[in-house]
Design a protein around this motif. Structure first.
Motif, short mmCIF file in Angstrom:
data_model
loop_
_atom_site.label_atom_id
_atom_site.label_comp_id
_atom_site.label_asym_id
_atom_site.label_seq_id
_atom_site.Cartn_x
_atom_site.Cartn_y
_atom_site.Cartn_z
N MET A 149 8.57 -35.10 26.04
CA MET A 149 8.30 -36.92 26.85
C MET A 149 8.39 -36.23 27.71
O MET A 149 9.82 -35.40 28.42
N ALA A 150 7.64 -36.38 28.67
CA ALA A 150 8.17 -37.11 30.15
C ALA A 150 9.55 -37.34 31.11
O ALA A 150 9.78 -38.39 30.65
N ASN A 151 9.90 -37.23 31.40
CA ASN A 151 11.19 -37.55 32.47
C ASN A 151 11.21 -37.38 33.75
O ASN A 151 12.21 -35.97 34.41
N ALA A 179 9.76 -51.65 42.53
CA ALA A 179 8.80 -51.31 42.19
C ALA A 179 8.03 -50.69 40.76
O ALA A 179 9.03 -50.34 40.14
N THR A 180 7.32 -50.89 40.27
CA THR A 180 6.48 -50.29 38.95
C THR A 180 5.54 -49.53 39.59
O THR A 180 4.50 -49.06 40.05
N ILE A 181 5.91 -48.70 38.59
CA ILE A 181 5.67 -46.93 39.43
C ILE A 181 5.01 -46.43 37.97
O ILE A 181 5.49 -46.53 36.78
N LYS A 182 3.45 -45.78 38.20
CA LYS A 182 3.46 -45.27 36.77
C LYS A 182 2.62 -44.00 37.68
O LYS A 182 1.80 -43.44 38.31
N VAL A 183 3.16 -43.40 36.21
CA VAL A 183 2.63 -41.28 37.01
C VAL A 183 1.95 -41.18 35.43
O VAL A 183 2.15 -41.50 33.96
N TRP A 184 0.35 -40.26 36.41
CA TRP A 184 -0.24 -40.26 34.95
C TRP A 184 -0.92 -38.52 35.46
O TRP A 184 -0.27 -38.04 36.19
N SER A 185 -0.59 -37.81 33.99
CA SER A 185 -0.31 -36.34 33.96
C SER A 185 -2.03 -36.03 32.87
O SER A 185 -2.39 -37.20 32.51
N MET A 186 -2.65 -34.92 32.46
CA MET A 186 -3.23 -34.83 31.38
C MET A 186 -2.79 -34.65 30.39
O MET A 186 -2.75 -34.91 29.12
N GLU A 187 -0.79 -35.05 30.00
CA GLU A 187 -0.43 -34.88 28.85
C GLU A 187 -0.38 -36.81 28.04
O GLU A 187 0.12 -37.04 26.79
N ASP A 188 0.47 -37.43 29.33
CA ASP A 188 0.90 -38.43 29.16
C ASP A 188 0.18 -39.31 30.76
O ASP A 188 0.47 -38.81 31.15
N ILE A 189 0.96 -41.23 29.92
CA ILE A 189 0.58 -41.74 31.35
C ILE A 189 2.46 -42.85 31.26
O ILE A 189 2.61 -42.97 29.86
N ILE A 219 9.73 -47.79 31.14
CA ILE A 219 9.41 -49.15 30.42
C ILE A 219 7.96 -48.79 29.26
O ILE A 219 8.14 -49.61 28.56
N ASP A 220 7.14 -47.30 29.61
CA ASP A 220 6.25 -47.79 28.48
C ASP A 220 5.70 -45.72 29.21
O ASP A 220 6.34 -45.35 29.65
N GLU A 221 5.23 -45.65 27.96
CA GLU A 221 5.37 -44.55 27.83
C GLU A 221 4.59 -43.95 26.46
O GLU A 221 4.76 -43.93 25.29
N VAL A 222 3.13 -43.82 27.21
CA VAL A 222 1.92 -43.28 25.98
C VAL A 222 1.16 -42.26 26.14
O VAL A 222 0.77 -41.11 26.85
#
Length: 471
Positions: free
Chosen positions: A1-3, A189-199, A219-222
């Motif tokens: 889980m990303a943090n 701000a609503t920030i979205k962080v993309w990585s190769m494993e999760d969003i 608020i969300d992790e997929v």
């Protein structure tokens, strides 16, 4: 889980910090109007008050060359639509839905591509994310019924705050991290962080205050089902820095700002010359306007009599010449002298042809970037559909920028030159038809009609005389 920490979410890429002021300036230069005035791009006079400055800004018109240049490029690029062959994707029901509504907001795929090109022309780059809703369906039919398919989200560079590329073992650069600002409301701000494993999607308070103690909430992790970041970058022109492009407005915007300040000088000059200043003592009573009366005390000294200060308007022509020179510089930089000309210019055919060739080369370069971007989009679309894109996207390589009026005059003179060759005359007639008719199908019909005409040169006929028979 990303943090991710607040420091990571609010950090900016070093190239972002370097370019953000340029992006803001170029955007204001393109939009014009109130956005341009709010940028405080008018040079301030010494000892000028805030009220005087704002009044002068409101009275200064904006000649928006930046928008004109960008729109001309766009109109030429999409005058002839690209040819799209979807390969094994052809027949996929999701494609028709995607082409009609590419962003799930009603805009077609062609409109999205045009918007990408315009943004890239303004900022140098435009980012696109090709995502797919994470809704669980049991069958493919349910997926189609609920219109669950890939869609595009566009981001200008101002909303892409951080990114990272890494060269993997195969030698290719991959995007391994991408931070996007989805929305900002009241500095939240609503920030979205993309990585190769999760969003991951976060809410960050006091986003524009990186050293504040605002709350950070996940608020969300997929999981990232593709195993790669589905981001595509459309470059206007590539620079030496990955993720940063070269805008069409780099030099044009500076010249437009100079013209904007020249217009302010003209407005001030006209206003002052038409409304001179009256110099008088406090005891002199005077009113402004035509037919006004000035009353002076009888004991007023002769050297204190009221007089008028009226600036000369002789410099007005010099300022206008200076503006015309800057407009010519814009036309030269953008290779649009013949396209943007508003008056007849004495220019040789060779000069016009050279200018058209330079503009054609720039448009061809833009078309190459668009073609490459579309191929990446359709490749990601196929991956989301568990397929492989084996089709082909073809943009025009030449934009046929010609002075048809000059060509037609030249061809008419060639036909009237008296060359004794039916083949020559037929070929000239075909070229004349191409200079007037745009429809390829009609051109083929006209060519066949010209070829079927009998050759008149070298053929003679003897007219029949009434009452005589020709043996």
């Amino acid at each position: 889980m990303a943090n991710y920490s607040r420091e990571f979410l609010t950090s900016r890429h070093k190239h972002y910090e370097e370019k953000i002021s340029d992006w803001s300036f170029h955007y204001r230069s393109y939009t014009g109007g109130q956005d341009y005035q709010n940028g405080f791009l008018l040079n301030r006079y010494v000892l000028e008050t805030d009220e005087e400055y704002l009044k002068r800004a409101n009275n200064t018109p904006i000649d928006n060359h930046c928008k004109n240049v960008v729109q001309i490029y766009s109109s030429f690029l999409f005058r002839v639509p690209p040819t799209r062959n979807y390969g094994s994707l052809d027949g996929d029901p999701a494609i028709d839905s995607f082409i009609k509504d590419a962003d799930l907001d009603g805009r077609s795929f062609n409109n999205i591509i045009k918007e990408m090109q315009i943004n890239a022309s303004i900022y140098g780059t435009c980012w696109a994310i090709l995502d797919k809703p994470r809704l669980i369906t049991k069958t493919r039919a349910e997926e189609l019924q609920q219109d669950i398919r890939p869609y595009i989200s566009l981001y200008t560079p101002e909303n892409v705050t951080n990114w990272n590329y890494e060269r993997l073992a195969n030698g290719k650069f991959y995007l391994t991290s991408l931070t996007l600002v989805e929305d900002i409301v009241d500095d939240m701000a609503t920030i979205k962080v993309w990585s190769m494993e999760d969003i991951c999607t976060y809410i960050v308070e006091d986003f524009n205050k990186p050293y504040a103690e605002g709350k950070v909430r996940l608020i969300d992790e997929v999981p990232n089902m593709l195993g790669e970041i589905p981001a595509i970058v459309l470059y206007n022109q590539k620079s030496q820095r990955r993720g940063i492009g070269i805008s069409d407005l780099n030099d044009v915007a500076e010249l437009q700002r100079a013209i904007y300040n020249d217009y302010s000088e003209i407005e001030q000059l006209i206003r002052l010359s038409n409304h001179p200043s009256l110099v008088k003592t406090p005891n002199v009573e005077a009113s402004a306007g035509a037919g006004s009366i000035i009353e002076m005390p009888e004991d007023l000294s002769a050297d204190l009599k009221p007089y008028i200060i009226q600036p000369s308007s002789q410099s007005l022509d010099a300022i206008m010449d200076n503006i015309n020179m800057k407009v010519e510089a814009i036309n030269r930089i953008t290779h649009m002298g013949a396209v943007r000309a508003t008056q007849d210019r004495v220019q040789s055919g060779i000069a016009l042809q050279t200018e058209f060739q330079l503009l054609n080369a720039r448009l061809a370069e833009k078309a190459d970037y668009l073609q490459n971007t579309e191929e990446q989009i359709w490749s990601l679309f196929a991956k989301w559909q568990n397929k492989t894109f084996d089709g082909e996207i073809i943009y025009p390589e030449s934009f046929d920028l010609r002075d048809y009026a000059s060509d037609l005059e030249y061809l008419q003179k060639a036909k009237a030159s008296g060359v004794q060759s039916s083949t020559f005359i037929k070929e000239v007639d075909k070229q004349i038809a191409r200079a007037v008719i745009d429809d390829d199908e009609q051109i083929r019909v006209i060519d066949n009609e010209i070829d079927s005409q009998p050759s008149a040169i070298g053929q003679f006929s003897t007219p029949a005389i009434e009452g005589e028979q020709i043996a």
